[in-house]
Design a protein around this motif. Structure first.
Motif, PDB file in Angstrom:
ATOM      1  N   SER A 320       0.821  -1.217   0.000  1.00 36.52           N
ATOM      2  CA  SER A 320       0.000   0.000   0.000  1.00 36.52           C
ATOM      3  C   SER A 320       0.856   1.268   0.000  1.00 36.52           C
ATOM      4  O   SER A 320       0.489   2.270  -0.610  1.00 36.52           O
ATOM      5  N   GLU A 321       2.016   1.236   0.674  1.00 29.02           N
ATOM      6  CA  GLU A 321       2.859   2.430   0.677  1.00 29.02           C
ATOM      7  C   GLU A 321       3.429   2.690  -0.708  1.00 29.02           C
ATOM      8  O   GLU A 321       3.470   3.839  -1.170  1.00 29.02           O
ATOM      9  N   ASP A 322       3.881   1.603  -1.365  1.00 31.89           N
ATOM     10  CA  ASP A 322       4.374   1.774  -2.734  1.00 31.89           C
ATOM     11  C   ASP A 322       3.254   2.281  -3.647  1.00 31.89           C
ATOM     12  O   ASP A 322       3.462   3.151  -4.494  1.00 31.89           O
ATOM     13  N   ALA A 323       2.059   1.751  -3.484  1.00 36.78           N
ATOM     14  CA  ALA A 323       0.931   2.157  -4.317  1.00 36.78           C
ATOM     15  C   ALA A 323       0.605   3.631  -4.107  1.00 36.78           C
ATOM     16  O   ALA A 323       0.299   4.358  -5.066  1.00 36.78           O
ATOM     17  N   GLU A 324       0.695   4.114  -2.877  1.00 35.66           N
ATOM     18  CA  GLU A 324       0.379   5.514  -2.608  1.00 35.66           C
ATOM     19  C   GLU A 324       1.419   6.429  -3.228  1.00 35.66           C
ATOM     20  O   GLU A 324       1.092   7.491  -3.763  1.00 35.66           O
ATOM     21  N   ARG A 325       2.725   6.013  -3.152  1.00 38.14           N
ATOM     22  CA  ARG A 325       3.757   6.836  -3.775  1.00 38.14           C
ATOM     23  C   ARG A 325       3.554   6.896  -5.290  1.00 38.14           C
ATOM     24  O   ARG A 325       3.739   7.943  -5.910  1.00 38.14           O
ATOM     25  N   ILE A 326       3.173   5.758  -5.866  1.00 41.18           N
ATOM     26  CA  ILE A 326       2.906   5.742  -7.312  1.00 41.18           C
ATOM     27  C   ILE A 326       1.722   6.640  -7.660  1.00 41.18           C
ATOM     28  O   ILE A 326       1.737   7.369  -8.649  1.00 41.18           O
ATOM     29  N   ARG A 327       0.678   6.630  -6.835  1.00 41.75           N
ATOM     30  CA  ARG A 327      -0.501   7.451  -7.105  1.00 41.75           C
ATOM     31  C   ARG A 327      -0.188   8.921  -7.060  1.00 41.75           C
ATOM     32  O   ARG A 327      -0.711   9.709  -7.853  1.00 41.75           O
ATOM     33  N   GLN A 328       0.696   9.331  -6.126  1.00 40.00           N
ATOM     34  CA  GLN A 328       0.996  10.746  -5.948  1.00 40.00           C
ATOM     35  C   GLN A 328       2.029  11.256  -6.943  1.00 40.00           C
ATOM     36  O   GLN A 328       2.207  12.466  -7.098  1.00 40.00           O
ATOM     37  N   ALA A 329       2.730  10.354  -7.601  1.00 37.14           N
ATOM     38  CA  ALA A 329       3.788  10.774  -8.518  1.00 37.14           C
ATOM     39  C   ALA A 329       3.192  11.464  -9.737  1.00 37.14           C
ATOM     40  O   ALA A 329       2.118  11.112 -10.223  1.00 37.14           O
ATOM     41  N   SER A 330       3.902  12.476 -10.230  1.00 37.84           N
ATOM     42  CA  SER A 330       3.494  13.171 -11.446  1.00 37.84           C
ATOM     43  C   SER A 330       4.140  12.523 -12.645  1.00 37.84           C
ATOM     44  O   SER A 330       5.070  11.698 -12.534  1.00 37.84           O
ATOM     45  N   ASP A 331       3.671  12.950 -13.825  1.00 35.03           N
ATOM     46  CA  ASP A 331       4.195  12.381 -15.059  1.00 35.03           C
ATOM     47  C   ASP A 331       5.678  12.702 -15.193  1.00 35.03           C
ATOM     48  O   ASP A 331       6.096  13.856 -15.070  1.00 35.03           O
ATOM     49  N   GLY A 332       6.502  11.661 -15.401  1.00 30.01           N
ATOM     50  CA  GLY A 332       7.943  11.833 -15.580  1.00 30.01           C
ATOM     51  C   GLY A 332       8.744  11.730 -14.311  1.00 30.01           C
ATOM     52  O   GLY A 332       9.985  11.764 -14.357  1.00 30.01           O
ATOM     53  N   ASP A 333       8.078  11.626 -13.138  1.00 30.52           N
ATOM     54  CA  ASP A 333       8.805  11.523 -11.867  1.00 30.52           C
ATOM     55  C   ASP A 333       9.484  10.160 -11.742  1.00 30.52           C
ATOM     56  O   ASP A 333       9.038   9.158 -12.323  1.00 30.52           O
ATOM     57  N   ILE A 334      10.574  10.174 -10.977  1.00 27.61           N
ATOM     58  CA  ILE A 334      11.255   8.916 -10.642  1.00 27.61           C
ATOM     59  C   ILE A 334      11.134   8.737  -9.131  1.00 27.61           C
ATOM     60  O   ILE A 334      11.530   9.602  -8.349  1.00 27.61           O
ATOM     61  N   ILE A 335      10.545   7.616  -8.735  1.00 31.83           N
ATOM     62  CA  ILE A 335      10.321   7.366  -7.320  1.00 31.83           C
ATOM     63  C   ILE A 335      10.889   5.993  -6.969  1.00 31.83           C
ATOM     64  O   ILE A 335      11.005   5.100  -7.828  1.00 31.83           O
ATOM     65  N   GLY A 336      11.232   5.833  -5.706  1.00 31.82           N
ATOM     66  CA  GLY A 336      11.744   4.561  -5.232  1.00 31.82           C
ATOM     67  C   GLY A 336      10.656   3.725  -4.591  1.00 31.82           C
ATOM     68  O   GLY A 336       9.914   4.227  -3.739  1.00 31.82           O
ATOM     69  N   VAL A 337      10.517   2.483  -5.025  1.00 29.05           N
ATOM     70  CA  VAL A 337       9.526   1.572  -4.468  1.00 29.05           C
ATOM     71  C   VAL A 337      10.180   0.222  -4.222  1.00 29.05           C
ATOM     72  O   VAL A 337      11.203  -0.132  -4.836  1.00 29.05           O
ATOM     73  N   ASP A 338       9.639  -0.552  -3.292  1.00 26.50           N
ATOM     74  CA  ASP A 338      10.135  -1.899  -3.038  1.00 26.50           C
ATOM     75  C   ASP A 338       9.627  -2.894  -4.079  1.00 26.50           C
ATOM     76  O   ASP A 338      10.299  -3.865  -4.397  1.00 26.50           O
ATOM     77  N   ASN A 339       8.427  -2.643  -4.581  1.00 28.58           N
ATOM     78  CA  ASN A 339       7.817  -3.561  -5.544  1.00 28.58           C
ATOM     79  C   ASN A 339       7.313  -2.753  -6.744  1.00 28.58           C
ATOM     80  O   ASN A 339       6.282  -2.088  -6.666  1.00 28.58           O
ATOM     81  N   PRO A 340       8.024  -2.764  -7.867  1.00 30.50           N
ATOM     82  CA  PRO A 340       7.590  -2.000  -9.054  1.00 30.50           C
ATOM     83  C   PRO A 340       6.225  -2.449  -9.584  1.00 30.50           C
ATOM     84  O   PRO A 340       5.546  -1.688 -10.280  1.00 30.50           O
ATOM     85  N   ASP A 341       5.835  -3.660  -9.270  1.00 29.20           N
ATOM     86  CA  ASP A 341       4.539  -4.169  -9.747  1.00 29.20           C
ATOM     87  C   ASP A 341       3.464  -4.060  -8.667  1.00 29.20           C
ATOM     88  O   ASP A 341       2.517  -4.847  -8.627  1.00 29.20           O
ATOM     89  N   ALA A 342       3.626  -3.085  -7.791  1.00 32.60           N
ATOM     90  CA  ALA A 342       2.687  -2.975  -6.673  1.00 32.60           C
ATOM     91  C   ALA A 342       1.262  -2.659  -7.133  1.00 32.60           C
ATOM     92  O   ALA A 342       0.304  -3.028  -6.461  1.00 32.60           O
ATOM     93  N   VAL A 343       1.130  -1.954  -8.255  1.00 33.05           N
ATOM     94  CA  VAL A 343      -0.189  -1.530  -8.733  1.00 33.05           C
ATOM     95  C   VAL A 343      -0.468  -2.147 -10.104  1.00 33.05           C
ATOM     96  O   VAL A 343       0.397  -2.121 -10.991  1.00 33.05           O
ATOM     97  N   GLN A 344      -1.660  -2.709 -10.246  1.00 32.08           N
ATOM     98  CA  GLN A 344      -2.112  -3.240 -11.534  1.00 32.08           C
ATOM     99  C   GLN A 344      -3.435  -2.571 -11.914  1.00 32.08           C
ATOM    100  O   GLN A 344      -4.351  -2.495 -11.098  1.00 32.08           O
ATOM    101  N   GLU A 345      -3.476  -2.062 -13.156  1.00 30.22           N
ATOM    102  CA  GLU A 345      -4.706  -1.416 -13.624  1.00 30.22           C
ATOM    103  C   GLU A 345      -5.724  -2.468 -14.061  1.00 30.22           C
ATOM    104  O   GLU A 345      -5.375  -3.433 -14.742  1.00 30.22           O
ATOM    105  N   LYS A 346      -6.966  -2.244 -13.645  1.00 25.30           N
ATOM    106  CA  LYS A 346      -8.074  -3.120 -14.044  1.00 25.30           C
ATOM    107  C   LYS A 346      -9.209  -2.257 -14.609  1.00 25.30           C
ATOM    108  O   LYS A 346      -9.496  -1.174 -14.096  1.00 25.30           O
ATOM    109  N   MET A 347      -9.838  -2.765 -15.675  1.00 27.26           N
ATOM    110  CA  MET A 347     -10.958  -2.071 -16.307  1.00 27.26           C
ATOM    111  C   MET A 347     -12.255  -2.785 -15.932  1.00 27.26           C
ATOM    112  O   MET A 347     -12.330  -4.018 -15.964  1.00 27.26           O
TER     113      MET A 347
END
Length: 594
Positions: A320-347
């Protein structure tokens, strides 16, 4: 039938009430179809749900345009040579009368009503003033044509065919003071008339069509007090009976019919599909309504599916912490996460392809059921070549031609009755303009004395074919071109022998006007108007860079484009999971009509 007898009058009123009840379903279907026609944005009392794909309006407008786009023109024929000059005057007088937009507007309303239920017109005379002659006062009248709503109509519903009805008539509204002061009405009855309340309902409780714009309020304020009366025609007795709203009252007026020899007296009915053994027709809108409802029901469902469509990101609780950092990141930002696949988009949600394909198929079926609307309305090419489209148009015209024949026959009867009242006018002189060679136009009159010299029925009215149909400038230009190529030019030597020739200046003016090319008249001028310094025009020749003369060759290559029907068929097949051919997919990508 003697309406002045209490027993006969009660029988007539009971028969009217019975037929009005039997007409209620037809009035209801008519109003429901009009609600679909106006949609949901017309007023607060139109359609109950959004009409995104208004097929009813599309079909009715196309057919109305095909059936009564322009005022009719008439030809007056007679077999008696001695009265033909009067027939010529009558023809010009009637065509002048028909230019009055009121007549054409009533005809168009009747045609539109016939698409939803049945078209009804009344032809009669109305008082427009008074005049004195030999010390006596007379009423001055004028012939008129007016349309009657199905809401205000009644006819004998026990008849098996419309021609066998025992009565018919309509309800009309007039000022209460005018009705109370009408000298032709029975005094004891007219004095008891009371103002009507603004009812928007029929006697059976069903809403009238005017509710669509006026609302369903039972009481409305009138500027002046009004009263609604019934005018009933009895064909067998040839009587016209005027009745008030109170069932216990005697008739306001009973007169013998002295109009033209029409089966239904002053009334004319228009319909296109008779139902054997029934006194009401099958209207086109009754057939259109089902497909219209299905198409709009599917489209509303597709809209709801599209509105429910959403894309969300899913993550596990530990990420959840990685997911929140990803959500708050702007386009082009570089952020550090423990799990790059923390978030998966679903339609979720979205258009159902099968429903979309079915809706398109229903739209095509509606066009087919309505006689190929895409072709009749000029909504797009239906085949790969113009010749194929002409063949399809000829086939579609078989359906519309039958309806045009009905409208033309209906119009002929209406105009014949209108001409009768014009002919019977004892005082009016009708202005006409006649063309005489070499004198030119001559203004004269069709006088009462000329009309009294012989019977009107010695003349026969004919509606000019195609006079009520719209003809575009391009169609006029095409007809001129065809006549010139197929008739005039091949026969020019024979025409010259008879002293006939072609006025090419007038021909070029017609081409300039109908093709919207005013500069054409400046390009082609008389020889005397040419600039002598310029000399005759020579074809342009271009020199190649090497000094040689070049020439241009135009090569025609036929690459058929897509048609709306073919493109939709391919799309439907793809959405339904079928395998379309590559040629079909490439054709769908090309522009419509080639």
């Amino acid at each position: 039938m003697n309406p002045n007898k209490a027993e006969d009058l009660q029988r007539l009123r009971r028969a009217m009430d019975n037929s009005r009840r039997k007409l209620e379903p037809f009035r209801t279907r008519h109003k429901e179809a009009l609600e679909q026609y106006v949609g949901v944005y017309y007023s607060d009392d139109g359609a109950k749900q959004p009409v995104y794909v208004n097929l009813m309006e599309l079909a009715s407008q196309i057919y109305e345009r095909q059936l009564a786009a322009r005022p009719p023109k008439v030809l007056v024929r007679t077999h008696d040579k001695t009265i033909r000059p009067y027939g010529v005057k009558l023809e010009h007088a009637m065509n002048r009368q028909l230019k009055d937009f009121k007549v054409h507007r009533s005809l168009r309303r009747a045609v539109k009503s016939s698409l939803f239920s049945m078209g009804i017109l009344k032809v009669g005379t109305q008082v427009i003033g008074n005049y004195a002659e030999d010390g006596f006062d007379f009423q001055k009248t004028r012939a008129y044509v007016s349309d009657v709503l199905l809401d205000d109509w009644v006819h004998d519903m026990t008849a098996h065919v419309p021609e066998a009805i025992d009565f018919c008539g309509h309800r009309f509204r007039m000022d209460l003071d005018e009705a109370r002061n009408e000298k032709t009405f029975v005094k004891s009855v007219r004095e008891n008339l009371r103002p009507m309340e603004g009812l928007n309902f029929n006697e059976s409780g069903d809403e009238r069509v005017n509710v669509i714009s006026q609302g369903a309020s039972r009481y409305e304020g009138f500027l002046t007090d009004k009263i609604e009366l019934w005018e009933i025609y009895l064909p067998k007795d040839k009587l016209v009976v005027t009745l008030g709203p109170n069932e216990d009252d005697k008739p306001l007026k009973v007169v013998e019919w002295d109009g033209p020899p029409n089966q239904l007296g002053p009334y004319h009915l228009l319909w296109f599909s008779e139902v054997p053994g029934n006194a009401m027709p099958l209207a086109p809108a009754m057939l259109w309504r089902g497909m219209h409802d299905v198409a709009n029901g599917l489209f509303r469902k597709l809209v709801r599916e599209a509105q429910r469509y959403k894309v969300v990101g899913l993550t596990r609780g530990v990420d959840s912490e990685d997911a929140e950092r990803i959500r708050q990141a702007s386009d082009g930002d570089i952020i550090g996460v423990d799990n790059p696949d923390a978030v998966q988009e679903k339609m979720f949600g979205g258009l159902d392809q099968r429903n979309f394909a079915f809706m398109l198929q229903v739209k095509q079926l509606f066009s087919w059921q309505a006689g190929n609307l895409d072709l009749l309305g000029g909504l797009g090419a239906q085949s790969q070549t113009a010749t194929q489209d002409q063949m399809l148009m000829s086939s579609a015209n078989q359906r519309i031609a039958g309806m045009q024949d009905e409208v033309r026959l209906f119009t002929k009867k209406v105009i014949t009755d209108l001409g009768f009242h014009v002919w019977q006018d004892p005082v009016e002189s009708y202005p006409v303009t006649l063309d005489f060679e070499p004198m030119g136009a001559v203004d004269t009159f069709l006088t009462p004395e000329e009309r009294e010299s012989h019977d009107y029925l010695l003349h026969e009215m004919e509606v000019e074919p195609y006079s009520m149909q719209f003809t575009s400038p391009e169609q006029r230009l095409q007809k001129i071109h065809q006549i010139m190529q197929g008739v005039v030019l091949p026969l020019q030597p024979f025409m010259a022998e008879q002293g006939l020739g072609v006025d090419y200046k007038a021909l070029l003016e017609a081409y300039s006007r109908y093709s919207d090319l005013p500069e054409l008249k400046d390009i082609i001028v008389g020889l005397d108007d040419l600039d002598p310094a310029r000399g005759p025009e020579q074809p342009e020749q271009r020199q190649s860079p090497q000094g040689g003369t070049t020439h241009r060759v135009n090569e025609r290559i036929s690459r058929p484009g897509a048609t709306p029907g073919g493109a939709e068929d391919t799309l439907i097949n793809t959405l339904m999971g079928g395998n379309s051919q590559p040629s079909e997919m490439s054709a769908m990508a090309r522009s419509m009509g080639g």
